[in-house]
Each structure stands twice: as C-alpha cells, then as structure tokens.
Design an enzyme around this catalytic site. Structure first.
Site, PDB file in Angstrom:
ATOM      1  N   ARG A  74       0.825  -1.214   0.000  1.00  0.00           N
ATOM      2  CA  ARG A  74       0.000   0.000   0.000  1.00  0.00           C
ATOM      3  C   ARG A  74       0.861   1.267   0.000  1.00  0.00           C
ATOM      4  O   ARG A  74       0.471   2.281  -0.580  1.00  0.00           O
ATOM      5  CB  ARG A  74      -0.942   0.000   1.201  1.00  0.00           C
ATOM      6  N   LYS A 104     -17.917 -14.789   4.497  1.00  0.00           N
ATOM      7  CA  LYS A 104     -19.298 -14.437   4.820  1.00  0.00           C
ATOM      8  C   LYS A 104     -20.106 -14.070   3.593  1.00  0.00           C
ATOM      9  O   LYS A 104     -19.752 -13.160   2.860  1.00  0.00           O
ATOM     10  CB  LYS A 104     -19.313 -13.237   5.763  1.00  0.00           C
ATOM     11  N   GLY A 146      -8.749  -8.066   0.675  1.00  0.00           N
ATOM     12  CA  GLY A 146      -7.488  -8.172   1.406  1.00  0.00           C
ATOM     13  C   GLY A 146      -6.940  -9.589   1.435  1.00  0.00           C
ATOM     14  O   GLY A 146      -5.748  -9.800   1.195  1.00  0.00           O
ATOM     15  N   GLY A 190     -13.137  -3.434   1.120  1.00  0.00           N
ATOM     16  CA  GLY A 190     -14.519  -2.936   1.156  1.00  0.00           C
ATOM     17  C   GLY A 190     -14.802  -1.953   0.032  1.00  0.00           C
ATOM     18  O   GLY A 190     -15.861  -2.020  -0.603  1.00  0.00           O
TER      19      GLY A 190
HETATM   20  P1  ADP Z   1     -11.342 -11.123   1.190  1.00  0.00           P
HETATM   21  O1  ADP Z   1     -10.540 -10.423   2.272  1.00  0.00           O
HETATM   22  O2  ADP Z   1     -10.464 -11.530   0.031  1.00  0.00           O
HETATM   23  O3  ADP Z   1     -12.555 -10.363   0.792  1.00  0.00           O
HETATM   24  P2  ADP Z   1     -12.776 -12.707   3.135  1.00  0.00           P
HETATM   25  O4  ADP Z   1     -12.292 -11.820   4.222  1.00  0.00           O
HETATM   26  O5  ADP Z   1     -14.195 -12.673   2.769  1.00  0.00           O
HETATM   27  O6  ADP Z   1     -11.866 -12.502   1.818  1.00  0.00           O
HETATM   28  O7  ADP Z   1     -12.466 -14.225   3.523  1.00  0.00           O
HETATM   29  C1  ADP Z   1     -11.193 -14.711   3.807  1.00  0.00           C
HETATM   30  C2  ADP Z   1     -11.222 -15.731   4.906  1.00  0.00           C
HETATM   31  O8  ADP Z   1     -12.161 -16.752   4.629  1.00  0.00           O
HETATM   32  C3  ADP Z   1      -9.888 -16.413   5.070  1.00  0.00           C
HETATM   33  O9  ADP Z   1      -9.381 -16.125   6.347  1.00  0.00           O
HETATM   34  C4  ADP Z   1     -10.204 -17.906   4.940  1.00  0.00           C
HETATM   35  O10 ADP Z   1      -9.533 -18.682   5.891  1.00  0.00           O
HETATM   36  C5  ADP Z   1     -11.679 -17.938   5.198  1.00  0.00           C
HETATM   37  N1  ADP Z   1     -12.321 -19.098   4.573  1.00  0.00           N
HETATM   38  C6  ADP Z   1     -12.448 -19.368   3.274  1.00  0.00           C
HETATM   39  N2  ADP Z   1     -13.058 -20.525   3.068  1.00  0.00           N
HETATM   40  C7  ADP Z   1     -13.337 -21.044   4.285  1.00  0.00           C
HETATM   41  C8  ADP Z   1     -13.975 -22.227   4.754  1.00  0.00           C
HETATM   42  N3  ADP Z   1     -14.459 -23.133   3.901  1.00  0.00           N
HETATM   43  N4  ADP Z   1     -14.095 -22.394   6.086  1.00  0.00           N
HETATM   44  C9  ADP Z   1     -13.612 -21.461   6.942  1.00  0.00           C
HETATM   45  N5  ADP Z   1     -12.992 -20.348   6.569  1.00  0.00           N
HETATM   46  C10 ADP Z   1     -12.862 -20.127   5.259  1.00  0.00           C
HETATM   47 MG    MG Z   2     -10.857 -10.289   4.440  1.00  0.00          MG
END
Ligand code: ADP
Ligand code: MG
Length: 376
Positions: free
Chosen positions: A35, A187, A335, A358
C-alpha cells in the site's frame, strides 16, 4: 472526478490522504508494504510538479484514542526509504513542521475523524493549499480526512485512486466477455450485493470458500461443522434459481481448523457431522480453472478455502494460478485474496490488484464512494 491533471500544485503545499493501513507483526515491523508503494507515483508526481511540500494524512487500524501501538512511525520510516527523502512524523495537528514531506500521526487518534467532524476537517485544511485523495482503501468512508476536507480546498484524486475507480467501474460497464466472477471468502452477507451485481452483469459466477455453505444448506445438504452463516441461508436461497451461478461439486474437509488436522476428500457437498468443509475439491478447482482460462474478463474476490492452512490451500492456489496464466483481463479485490496471491508469488501476474477490500466491493456493486463523490 477531478484528477492530478486538473490541479495546480506548483509552489503549493499539498495535503495528501494516503492509505498506509499496512499489516504489522508483533514487533511492529511492516509485513507487506504494497500500500505504501502504491502511493509513490502520486507522491513523486506532486514533487516533480513543484509542490513546495507534502503533508500526508493516513489511518492505521482501529485505535481507541491515542495508542502508540497504532503509531504511523513504521510507515513514515518505510516511506522515507522508498522516496529517498526524510519524512518527519508530526504527533499532532498543532506541531506540523514545514518540511518537504511530513506525515501527521494516525488520523484516528483525533476525536472526530470517523464522525467527519467539520471542525477537524478545517484543521486539516489549514495545513495546506490543496488536497489530493489517493487513499482508495478508505474512499468508501465519509471521514474528515477522506470526505470533509475535500470540500474545503481545491481537491483532486491521486493516480492510485484514479486507476482503481477506472478499472473497477469499467469492469461492469464494458467488459470483454465472457465476464466471469469468482467469489469466495468467509461471509455471504458481506457480499450479497456483489453477487447480485455480478449475477446481473456477468456471464458466470463461481462460488467458493465458506460462502458456499449457506447455498448448500438452502439446497438441503448437510453442512456438518462447516463455517455456515445462518443469516446467509435465506438470501442465498433466493439466488439459487439463477443459472449463471455455479457452486462447488466436491470439497476437502477437516476435523478442525488447523494444519495438522485429519483431512478427507468429499466427492459431493454433503459434509458429515464432526467435519468441516475447508476447501473446494479437485474437480471443482478444475472446472473453475477452465472457466477462468476461457474468460475475456475475470474478477476475483475471496479465497476458495482456508488457504492459510496448507492442506486447504489447493483450491485457492488453483484459482490464483489460473488468474496468472489466462489471457483474460484479471482484476482482484479483497485483502485476503490479495494476501493469497502474494503468498503464492503471483501478485504481479494479474492486471489489477486492488488496494481496497470494502471499497472495491462497493464500487463493483455500483455504489458511489463518498471519498470519490467529494472530488467531483
Ligand atoms: P477477502 O478479504 O479476500 O474479501 P474474506 O475476508 O471474505 O476474503 O475471507 C477470507 C477468509 O475466509 C480467510 O481467512 C479464509 O480462511 C476464510 N475461509 C475461506 N473458506 C473457508 C472455509 N471453507 N471455512 C472457513 N474459513 C474459510
Ligand atoms: Mg478479508
């Protein structure tokens, strides 16, 4: 949106909002300075165009009041190395020196920053003659340093903010088709808006990660001990009828959320009691890789599994490698998705790696970002 092309900075002091919200380890060493590097083109351009001084504003983490753990000192030191000039750190707004490049301490140390307090915005504005916002990762927040101050000085977007907004809005406006979205992560409720936007605009939406379980539950599958967001089940059930939506057809499961746990491959998506689905299976990974290879444009947000744990990293790695080798235009937001790409050494193999989590999601949802609107 006004850009650096529209702002006269010669001989002026310029207040620059940057996103230096970098990850730190226990010893407060920066573990990823992407960043900070991403802000360099704007900072260099302002200096080359004859700005008499730069005053930088940034936030770090979510401190409650003034807490030294959240000091921007490590970021100021790293910036100094990268820019090759001394970067002074001013502890508060009353003691900002006249240097070439000065950084003010964490804006979240000041009461009123996150409430967009107009008095605080005035104190920021008093520090300079013009304002540049290059903090894309904070542009979805209407805070005093991202929104309020923009109205009080001649203002414009920096080059990073400009490129992020162009790329992410262009994605849905006129993409090279087929447009494939790969959406994973933890989520579903965080990303419902994004899923809806892509189900409208994209040709295919591939689901992975813990995102899948509310869909499986809505279909009547057992999810065992998988991370399955209960509030996500109903919204997921509403999207199920859409034939652009593709779900995993096999999984990798573990007993527990750790790297030494017992691992089992499931040839379908029913997860037995006592097990949790932690990655997409090999068959699903192959199908998703083929879709990415055949795409014109791919947007990826959210890992396909718990990629931080070695036994459950394969699905995310498969997607990352497909992103790196496809001829399609590739855009990554989020992230953890960015961290996964970096962990696999593929961060420079995609066309656009967004610095905003976000903010990137809100843009692709078609929402307006307050920090961007304030520059229009
Ligand atoms: P990003 O930051 O790329 O938007 P998120 O924050 O939504 O992604 O999700 C990332 C997290 O989701 C990671 O820490 C990963 O461990 C978790 N994750 C992904 N798939 C699973 C799963 N099947 N069960 C539990 N945790 C998961
Ligand atoms: Mg994340």
């Amino acid at each position: 949106m006004r850009t650096l092309d529209d702002l006269d900075v010669e001989g002026k002091r310029v207040l620059v909002r940057v996103d230096f919200n970098v990850p730190l380890d226990e010893d407060r060493h920066i573990t990823d300075d992407a960043r900070i590097r991403a802000a360099l083109p704007t900072l260099r351009e302002l200096r080359e165009k004859g700005a008499s001084g730069l005053v930088l504003l940034a936030h770090l983490g979510r401190p409650k009041g003034r807490d030294a753990t959240f000091s921007l000192r490590p970021a100021a030191e790293r910036l100094s190395e990268l820019l090759g000039v001394e970067v002074q750190l001013a502890p508060d707004l009353d003691s900002v020196p006249d240097g070439e490049v000065v950084m003010v301490e964490n804006v979240r140390f000041f009461g009123g920053e996150t409430k967009n307090d107009p008095e605080l915005a005035k104190r920021y504005a008093a520090l300079a003659d013009a304002y540049v916002n290059d903090a894309f990762g904070a542009a979805h927040r209407a805070h005093a340093s991202t929104e309020g101050v923009a109205h009080l000085l001649p203002s414009a977007a920096g080059r990073l903010l400009e490129r992020e907004v162009e790329t992410l809005t262009g994605l849905l406006e006129d993409p090279k088709r087929p447009l494939v979205a790969v959406v994973g992560g933890a989520k579903v409720t965080d990303k419902i808006g994004v899923l809806e936007a892509f189900l409208e605009q994209a040709d295919t939406v591939l689901i992975g990660g813990a995102m899948g379980f509310p869909f499986f539950k809505a279909q009547g599958h057992s999810v065992g001990a998988s991370l399955c967001e209960e509030e996500g089940v109903e919204p997921a059930s509403k999207l199920l009828g859409n034939d652009k939506l593709e779900l995993p057809t096999d999984l990798v499961a573990g007993r527990e959320f750790n790297a030494d746990t017992e691992v089992r491959e499931l040839s379908e998506v029913d997860v037995p009691d006592g097990w949790m689905g932690l990655d997409i299976g090999a068959g699903t990974a192959e199908r998703y890789m083929a879709a990415i290879a055949a795409a014109g444009t791919v947007f990826w947000n959210g890992p396909m599994g718990a990629f931080e744990l070695e036994p459950f990293a394969a699905g995310t790695k498969a997607v990352a490698e497909a992103m790196a080798s496809t001829d399609a235009t590739t855009v990554v937001g989020g992230g953890d998705s960015a961290a996964a790409l970096a962990a696999f050494g593929l961060a420079d193999r995609v066309d656009h790696l967004s610095t905003g989590g976000g903010a990137s999601l809100e843009l692709v949802e078609g929402r307006e970002l307050p920090g961007v609107v304030a520059l229009s």
